[in-house]
Write an enzyme that holds these catalytic residues in place. Structure first.
Site, PDB file in Angstrom:
ATOM      1  N   THR A  48      30.243  42.731  43.628  1.00 59.81           N
ATOM      2  CA  THR A  48      31.069  43.274  44.698  1.00 59.81           C
ATOM      3  C   THR A  48      30.311  44.408  45.383  1.00 59.81           C
ATOM      4  O   THR A  48      29.581  45.170  44.728  1.00 59.81           O
ATOM      5  CB  THR A  48      32.469  43.706  44.205  1.00 59.81           C
ATOM      6  N   GLU A  49      30.455  44.477  46.707  1.00 60.46           N
ATOM      7  CA  GLU A  49      29.644  45.374  47.536  1.00 60.46           C
ATOM      8  C   GLU A  49      29.715  46.829  47.088  1.00 60.46           C
ATOM      9  O   GLU A  49      28.761  47.591  47.266  1.00 60.46           O
ATOM     10  CB  GLU A  49      30.105  45.310  49.002  1.00 60.46           C
ATOM     11  N   ASN A  50      30.847  47.216  46.535  1.00 60.42           N
ATOM     12  CA  ASN A  50      31.035  48.618  46.190  1.00 60.42           C
ATOM     13  C   ASN A  50      30.442  48.990  44.834  1.00 60.42           C
ATOM     14  O   ASN A  50      30.787  50.035  44.284  1.00 60.42           O
ATOM     15  CB  ASN A  50      32.515  49.004  46.269  1.00 60.42           C
ATOM     16  N   GLY A  51      29.539  48.163  44.313  1.00 61.66           N
ATOM     17  CA  GLY A  51      28.712  48.629  43.208  1.00 61.66           C
ATOM     18  C   GLY A  51      29.069  48.179  41.818  1.00 61.66           C
ATOM     19  O   GLY A  51      28.886  48.932  40.850  1.00 61.66           O
ATOM     20  N   SER A  90      23.394  48.193  45.903  1.00 62.72           N
ATOM     21  CA  SER A  90      24.255  47.019  46.011  1.00 62.72           C
ATOM     22  C   SER A  90      23.820  46.126  47.173  1.00 62.72           C
ATOM     23  O   SER A  90      23.743  44.898  47.040  1.00 62.72           O
ATOM     24  CB  SER A  90      25.702  47.460  46.220  1.00 62.72           C
TER      25      SER A  90
END
Lengths: 223, 243, 223, 243
Positions: A48-51, A90
Site C-alpha cells: 500500500t502506497e502509505n508504507g 514506497s
C-alpha cells in the site's frame, strides 16, 4: 445463464492470475476486493502506497488501530513478514518496477493501453492520489471494471475522452463480460461469458475486438 | 513464499558472463566475502562468469573479496569512487596495464545514481562535480541561478550484499556501518542475493526494524559467523589460499 | 617565536570555529585531527559518509569492530545519540545542505573559492571519494593546510592548476601561517602569526591578500 | 545539545505569515494534531500566521487538523495529491469558492519532490504523469527511448510532524503506517518541529532503530497520548470546540 459478472466475480477472475509470491498493489475501492479471492496455496504480498508491505485483512470492528491503514484509509492488519517504510521508499517500489502487478479501476480504457481513471472532467475538486505512479511502475497493469458505464456506454474505447491517468500502460482488462488483453494497440478478446456471442460483446465495446484463436469461456464461481 | 536458499553455490549459480554486479560494502564493512568467494569457486571450476562489471565504492584491497575477483580474472570493469584504499595493488596493476576499465564516480553521485536506478528515476541533477573533469560530456542545466550536472541512473543485473538478519520474505536488517550501499543496491539490481548471519522465518523481524523490505530481495542464504574483509586483510589472507 | 603552526595547531584553530551542536564532516587524513580539539563545553556531531552520525574517538587497539568504521576505514566508537543510515541518505545529508561545516584538505585553493584536492594529475589511479559532494553540500566549507607545498610553493593561488574538486566552494582557509577568508573572489587575511609581517605572508601566497582592518594575531596553544 | 523543548506554544512560535509548511500524516495516521491546534491557538490570539501554503497528501477531513487550519483561515494554498478523502468539505467549499489555491501533484511525485528537496536534487525525471494534464507545461525528455517528465524539488520553511520516540539529538522512530511522509518532510524543511509520544535522552534510541537521524530535526516536544485524527473525526470533533 450468467450474462454479467458481479464485482466479486470480476475480482475473483483477476485474482486467479496473481502468482504465488507476487507483489501486488490494489487500487482504492473495488480493486481492494481482489485480495479476498487469492487461490488456495498461493500467497501474494500486498503493497500500500502509505508504507506497508505484507498487510492482511481488515480487523474486526472496534479492533482498528488508525495508525495502521491502507491507501484507502481503511484499517488493516499485518501478516508475518510485513515491513514499514516511508513514502519515498514506497514509491521507489512503485516507480522502480518492483511490483509484479497493479490492479486498478477505470472510467475508460483505450485499445492503445491508455487509461482514464482519475478525473471525470473540470468540475469539482480534482484528486489523483497514486494512480499516475502505479500505471508506470508495476510490471503488469490490469484493470477491473464493468464492461459498460451505468448508462450502457462502452468503457473499452478507441481513444479515451476523459483526462488520462497514463499513456499505453494497461495490458489486461477484466470486465463483467470478458477478459481482454491489449497488444500492439489492439484489444484481443481472451475470454468471454459463454452466454454471449462475439457480436454481443463487440456491440458493447467501443473499439474492435481482435481474436487470437477462439476466446475461452469466462468461467467463475457463484460468489 | 520462501526466499531462503541452502547453499552459496546456488546463490551465485546464475550470474552470466558480462553481467553487471553491484557488490555491497564500504572497505571491509559489509563486504559479502562468502558470496564473492563462491563466485570465484564457480569461475575456477567452469571458467564463468567472466567480463563482469563490478560496482562498489572501492576496487578491492589485499587478495580477498573484490581484489580476489579481479586477481582471478573475473572482472573487466570497475565502477567506483575510491579505487585507492589500503593495499589496492591488484586493481592498480591491472589498471595501469590497461587490463581493466575504470568509471570513476563521486561517492554521493554513485549512491544517488544507484538509488535512482532502484526508484525508477532515469536522470537527476546534482551540484556535485560541476566544473570538474568528472562532469565532462555531461549535460548541465541551471536551476534557480545555480548550475547542476545531469546524471543517469545506475542499475545492475545482480546485487551481492551482506546483511545481519534476513527472513523468508527477504526483509533485512544490517549491522552498524556495514549497511552503507547495500540497501540501495538491493533496490537497483534485477536480482538481489543476500548472505545473512541469521536467516529466520517470516515474522522473525519486527516490521518497524526492517531496513530493506523483502520486495527488493530475491534470495537469502545463511552464512553464520561470516568473514570480515578487514580482518582477513590484516591476516594477509589470499583467496583462494594454498590448496 | 612561532613561525609555522604544526598540523595539530592548525586543526586546533579550525576546531575553535565549530559551534555547539554543529554537524560536521571531517575529510579523511589530516582533517580528522580537528575532532581532538573540540572546545570544552561544546559538542559537535560528526558525520561520516559511510552512514554514521554521532561517532566518537577511535577504540583502543584490539577493541576494533571493523563493521564500525569511518570514511577513512578507521575504527570508531559511538556516542549516545548516534544513528546509522544508508549511503543515499548519508549523501542526502551532504548534498541537501544539512551539514554545518565540512573541513577538508587541499592541494590548492584559489581566491575564487575553487578547490583542488583530489587529483595531482593524469598519472596513477584516480580516486575521488566524497570530496566533490562535500564541497557543494555543507553550509560552510573550510580547508586546513600547510600554507605552502613541501617545495615551498604557494597553495593559496589565483587559479588552481590541478584538477578541480569544486568551483567557488571554499569560504575559509586555516593554514600554518594564517586564517584567510574568501569573499567576493578575494583572499581576506583575518589572522596571522605575530612573528610574520604582512609582507612575509604575502610572499608565500600566490594571490593578493586583502585586508579588512588589521589582521588579528593567530594565537594557538603548544600542542 | 538538547533539541527538546517544553511547550507546544514554543514549538510553533516562529512560523511567519506566508510560510510554506509541510505537515506529516496520511489521512489521520501521523497527523500532528497537537502542533496544528497550537498553531490555531496562536492564530486566534494574534492573527498570525496566515497565508500559509500547506503541503500534505490530503487537504484535511472533518473539522480538526488541516481542515481546522483551513476553516480558521490560516491557509491560502494546498499542495497535495488527494484533496478528497472522507468529509473534505472544509477544503471543498473554499476551493470551489476560489478562496484557496490547489497544486495537485501525483502522490509518488509529491513524495519524490519532497525527498529531492531534502537531498539537494533540484530536478529529476519521472515517467509519472507523462501524457496527462498534470504534465502540462513541464519539460519532457527521452531516456533510453522512453519519455519522462521533469519535476522540481519541493522544500518548505517548516515541517510539523509526529513521531513515536524522539531523543535529545532529534533522532526519531515512528509508529507503524504513521511514518508515511514524515521522514522525507523532516529532510526537506529548513526547520523541522516534531511532536513525540515519548521524549528521551541521547542514547535512548538504538542507533540501528533510528528512522529519522537528528540532523534533520530542530525541535522535539513531548505530547503523551496524542490525539488521533481518525478517532477525532469519528467523534465529530471540531477545533476549536465550544469554548
Amino acid at each position: 445463464m450468467t450474462t454479467k459478472l458481479t464485482n466479486a466475480q470480476i475480482a475473483w477472475r483477476a485474482a486467479q492470475d496473481i502468482t504465488d509470491g507476487a507483489y501486488v498493489n490494489l487500487g482504492i475501492g473495488f480493486p481492494e476486493m481482489v485480495a479476498k479471492f487469492q487461490p488456495e496455496g498461493r500467497e501474494a504480498i500486498f503493497h500500500t502506497e502509505n508504507g506497508v508491505l505484507g498487510f492482511g485483512q481488515a480487523p474486526a470492528a472496534g479492533e482498528e488501530d488508525w495508525d495502521l491503514i491502507n491507501a484507502g484509509k481503511k484499517a488493516i492488519t499485518l501478516k508475518p513478514g510485513a515491513a514499514f517504510f516511508h513514502h519515498a521508499d514506497s514509491f521507489a517500489m512503485v516507480r522502480g518496477g518492483h511490483l509484479d502487478v497493479a490492479i486498478l479501476g477505470a472510467y475508460e480504457v483505450a485499445e492503445t493501453g491508455d487509461l482514464a481513471n482519475w478525473s471525470t472532467g473540470p468540475k469539482g475538486v480534482p484528486a489523483v492520489g497514486g494512480a499516475m505512479d502505479l500505471v508506470h511502475g508495476a510490471k503488469r497493469v490490469a484493470v477491473i471494471t464493468d464492461h459498460v458505464t451505468k448508462d450502457g456506454k462502452p468503457k473499452l474505447v478507441e481513444r479515451c475522452s476523459l483526462p488520462l491517468t497514463g499513456v499505453g500502460c494497461v495490458t489486461r482488462v477484466y470486465t463483467s463480460l470478458a477478459v481482454v488483453d491489449i497488444e500492439n494497440g489492439h484489444f484481443v478478446l481472451r475470454e468471454k461469458l459463454a452466454a454471449l456471442s462475439l457480436e454481443d460483446i463487440q456491440a458493447q465495446t467501443g473499439a474492435k475486438l481482435h481474436l487470437d484463436g477462439q476466446p475461452a469461456d469466462l468461467i467463475v464461481p457463484e460468489l | 513464499m520462501d526466499k531462503r536458499i541452502a547453499t552459496l553455490t546456488e546463490a551465485v549459480a546464475d550470474i552470466p558472463d558480462g553481467a553487471t554486479v553491484m557488490i555491497g560494502g564500504f572497505g571491509g564493512s559489509g563486504a559479502p566475502i562468502e558470496l564473492m568467494h563462491a563466485l570465484i569457486d564457480r569461475f575456477l571450476a567452469t571458467g564463468s562468469p567472466k567480463n563482469l562489471t563490478i560496482i562498489n565504492n572501492n576496487a578491492g584491497n589485499g587478495h580477498v573479496g573484490i581484489a580476489a575477483l579481479i586477481e582471478q580474472g573475473l572482472v573487466s570493469k570497475m565502477v567506483c569512487s575510491f579505487p585507492r584504499s589500503a593495499d589496492p595493488r591488484v586493481f592498480t596493476e591491472r589498471y595501469l596495464a590497461g587490463e581493466i576499465e575504470l568509471e570513476l564516480v563521486p561517492q554521493g553521485t554513485l549512491a544517488e545514481r544507484i538509488r535512482a536506478g532502484g526508484a525508477g528515476i532515469p536522470a537527476f541533477y546534482t551540484p556535485t562535480s560541476y566544473g570538474t573533469d568528472l562532469a565532462k560530456g555531461k549535460p548541465v542545466a541551471e536551476f534557480d541561478g545555480r548550475p547542476y550536472v545531469q546524471e543517469r541512473w545506475l542499475k545492475a543485473d545482480f546485487a551481492l550484499i551482506k546483511a545481519e538478519t534476513g527472513d523468508a520474505h527477504g526483509n533485512l536488517t544490517y549491522r552498524m556501518a556495514a549497511r552503507n550501499f547495500s540497501p540501495i543496491m538491493a533496490m537497483a539490481a534485477a536480482k538481489t542475493v543476500v548472505q545473512v548471519s541469521q536467516a529466520v522465518d517470516a515474522g522473525g523481524i519486527d516490521p518497524e526494524a526492517v531496513i530493506t523490505p523483502g520486495i527488493f530481495v530475491d534470495a537469502v542464504v545463511e552464512v553464520r559467523d561470516p568473514q570480515q574483509e578487514e580482518a582477513l586483510n590484516r591476516a594477509e589472507a589470499h583467496y583462494p589460499g594454498a590448496q
